[in-house]
Design an enzyme around this catalytic site. Structure first.
Site, PDB file in Angstrom:
ATOM      1  CB  SER A 119      68.648   4.098 -24.654  1.00 33.44           C
ATOM      2  OG  SER A 119      67.951   4.088 -23.437  1.00 33.44           O
ATOM      3  CG  HIS A 140      69.735   9.228 -22.804  1.00 32.53           C
ATOM      4  ND1 HIS A 140      70.974   8.645 -22.996  1.00 32.53           N
ATOM      5  CD2 HIS A 140      68.942   8.235 -22.324  1.00 32.53           C
ATOM      6  CE1 HIS A 140      70.918   7.372 -22.654  1.00 32.53           C
ATOM      7  NE2 HIS A 140      69.706   7.099 -22.245  1.00 32.53           N
ATOM      8  CD  GLU A 152      74.457  10.420 -23.772  1.00 29.39           C
ATOM      9  OE1 GLU A 152      75.606  10.084 -24.062  1.00 29.39           O
ATOM     10  OE2 GLU A 152      73.465   9.691 -24.018  1.00 29.39           O
ATOM     11  CG  ASN A 190      73.160   3.778 -23.654  1.00 29.15           C
ATOM     12  OD1 ASN A 190      73.706   3.494 -22.590  1.00 29.15           O
ATOM     13  ND2 ASN A 190      71.911   4.185 -23.712  1.00 29.15           N
TER      14      ASN A 190
END
Ligand SMILES: NC(=O)c1ccc[n+]([C@@H]2O[C@H](COP(=O)([O-])OP(=O)(O)OC[C@H]3O[C@@H](n4cnc5c(N)ncnc54)[C@H](O)[C@@H]3O)[C@@H](O)[C@H]2O)c1
Length: 284
Positions: A119, A140, A152, A190
């Protein structure tokens, strides 16, 4: 040429979800957990998930059987030798992931792509423990992987264009939308999401509103499908703490400094859904 067989390492929330997505998209999938009990739990979870889809009428039984037949479970890393792309989804800990990438580099074919579902951690630091830094990238997925449309794709500064193209093609074949993001902590989602989640914990801890009112406020006020405290429970509070630690280490921005209550809850093993209790309590 082309990615056909996928290795998935790590039998937690994300490993199981990504394995299901890849198998449903037609890839052969080899799941790896460190123990036979972990393998059995993952395959059992996949069976249960497919059975739920069949029961809801979202999947034909024959298709579910085909999907299941494409998945095998192993406990030895060496059994991933024939995979074209291996995606690791183990605990968010750089040292653990670096050891794993070193081992994967030894057992996998030289042309195989080694990818991480991290992450926040620097993809380049995983690439550089291998002899193939051009074949390493971040892929991701989001939680729950079968339901979330975005992935991602993160090229490290060592990643070749061919690797990026193949990783993006894998994501598209999985029926997901790919965005390419620079190898910087938190990538896009994130980096934007976690200051918000962290501040929700601080508001809760300060008694500004109750747990339920904070979640209700963000659902009703911003039209978010989940409130921030519910979402933290879904992500896992330990994983969330690791994400904030990595973001803070990279940017030194106070918004990323983990809320003290989050640290205390992780210390108390209140990790969210996966441990049965977090901000909310969960049955079973
Ligand atoms: N939870 C999320 O919402 C989410 C979303 C996207 C990406 N991720 C990322 O996916 C990865 C896995 O997260 P998760 O939520 O599935 O975590 P999890 O806690 O559900 O699972 C972690 C897995 O790592 C394994 N593990 C722990 N220590 C290990 C070690 N020393 N060696 C090998 N395996 C080890 C555990 O057995 C478990 O199978 C992390 O990098 C996380 O940042 C998580």
């Amino acid at each position: 040429m082309g990615v056909k067989r996928i290795g998935v390492v790590g039998s937690g929330i994300m490993g199981a979800g990504v394995a299901e997505v890849a198998a449903r998209s037609g890839f052969e999938v080899v799941l790896r957990s460190r123990t036979q009990a972990g393998v059995d739990a993952m395959l059992g979870g996949l069976d249960a998930s497919l059975a739920r889809q069949v029961k809801k009428g979202r999947l034909e039984e024959a298709v579910a059987t085909e999907v299941r037949d494409r998945v095998s479970g192993v406990s030895e890393l060496a059994m991933l030798a024939a995979c074209d792309l291996v995606l690791e989804s183990v605990v968010e800990d750089l040292a653990v992931k670096q050891d794993l990438f070193g081992e994967l580099d030894r057992v996998c074919a030289p042309g195989a792509i080694l990818a991480t579902n991290t992450s926040t951690l620097p993809v380049v630091e995983l690439a550089m423990v291998t002899q193939r830094p051009d074949r390493v990238c971040g892929i991701h997925f989001f939680n729950p992987a079968p339901a979330m449309s975005l992935v991602e794709v993160i090229p490290a500064i060592t990643t070749s264009d061919a690797t990026l193209d193949e990783a993006r093609a894998f994501v598209v074949t999985c029926g997901k939308t790919a965005v390419t993001v620079k190898d910087q902590a938190g990538f896009v989602v994130n980096a934007l999401l976690f200051p918000y989640l962290n501040n929700a914990v601080k508001l809760f801890d300060a008694g500004v509103a109750s747990r339920d009112d904070i979640d209700t406020a963000m659902k009703g006020g911003c039209n978010f499908p989940m409130g921030p405290l519910e979402l933290l429970d879904l992500v896992g509070l330990d994983t969330s703490l690791s994400i904030l630690d990595a973001l803070f280490a990279e940017f030194r921005d106070p918004n990323f400094a983990p809320a003290p209550l989050l640290k205390r809850m992780v210390a108390a093993e209140r990790l969210g859904r996966k441990s049965g209790a977090g901000f909310y309590d969960y049955e079973g």
